[in-house]
Design a protein around this motif. Structure first.
Motif, PDB file in Angstrom:
ATOM      1  N   ILE A   7       9.225 -21.628  15.683  1.00  0.00           N
ATOM      2  CA  ILE A   7      10.395 -21.684  16.556  1.00  0.00           C
ATOM      3  C   ILE A   7      10.113 -22.683  17.660  1.00  0.00           C
ATOM      4  CG2 ILE A   7      11.923 -20.321  18.022  1.00  0.00           C
ATOM      5  CD1 ILE A   7      10.764 -17.862  16.336  1.00  0.00           C
ATOM      6  N   HIS A  26      20.514 -12.970  19.871  1.00  0.00           N
ATOM      7  CA  HIS A  26      19.171 -12.520  19.494  1.00  0.00           C
ATOM      8  C   HIS A  26      19.214 -11.104  18.939  1.00  0.00           C
ATOM      9  CE1 HIS A  26      17.650 -16.004  21.733  1.00  0.00           C
ATOM     10  NE2 HIS A  26      16.577 -15.858  20.988  1.00  0.00           N
ATOM     11  N   TYR A  29      20.471 -11.364  15.388  1.00  0.00           N
ATOM     12  CA  TYR A  29      19.435 -11.903  14.499  1.00  0.00           C
ATOM     13  C   TYR A  29      18.394 -10.822  14.179  1.00  0.00           C
ATOM     14  CZ  TYR A  29      15.615 -14.750  12.710  1.00  0.00           C
ATOM     15  OH  TYR A  29      14.596 -15.256  11.934  1.00  0.00           O
ATOM     16  N   ASP A  79       8.028 -16.393  13.540  1.00  0.00           N
ATOM     17  CA  ASP A  79       8.487 -15.233  12.782  1.00  0.00           C
ATOM     18  C   ASP A  79       7.867 -15.361  11.404  1.00  0.00           C
ATOM     19  OD1 ASP A  79      10.108 -14.031  14.685  1.00  0.00           O
ATOM     20  OD2 ASP A  79      11.933 -15.023  14.006  1.00  0.00           O
ATOM     21  N   HIS A  96      18.922 -18.028  13.138  1.00  0.00           N
ATOM     22  CA  HIS A  96      18.117 -17.798  14.339  1.00  0.00           C
ATOM     23  C   HIS A  96      18.788 -18.479  15.526  1.00  0.00           C
ATOM     24  CE1 HIS A  96      14.848 -17.707  17.175  1.00  0.00           C
ATOM     25  NE2 HIS A  96      14.168 -16.908  16.352  1.00  0.00           N
TER      26      HIS A  96
END
Length: 111
Positions: A7, A26, A29, A79, A96
């Protein structure tokens, strides 16, 4: 197949942990990861100002403060996900929130 999402973000505009926790994007997600059962872990990284780079050259350990590369975008977290294939991993990475202003690098894991 396992994938790691690197990320990437510009740290100068990166939200706080509290802002991320309160952000509906968020939350959505995270709910999607839970629904898919594909999350194998992840973590947000501290800023590059806290990084240390280690290299060994000719038997000598060289330690320097900061990241390996000078760049605007830095890896701010990872992730680890389980997906059927690269297409599914790309579709998930596209959801994301950071994909909207930073980028998500998708890498398969050697197994």
């Amino acid at each position: 197949m396992k994938y790691v999402f690197l990320i990437c973000d510009d740290e100068k505009v990166s939200p706080s942990m509290e802002e991320i926790a309160a952000d509906p994007a968020h939350q959505a997600y995270a709910a999607e990861l839970d629904r898919l059962g594909g999350s194998l872990g992840g973590a947000r990284l501290r800023p590059v100002a806290n990084a240390t780079t280690v290299r060994v050259r000719d038997g000598e350990t060289l330690v320097s403060d900061g990241p390996f590369a000078e760049t605007k975008d830095f890896i701010g977290g990872i992730d680890i996900v389980e997906c059927a294939d690269l297409d599914e991993a790309i579709a998930l990475a596209a959801r994301h929130p950071y994909a909207s202003w930073g980028c998500i690098e998708v890498r398969p894991v050697w197994e």
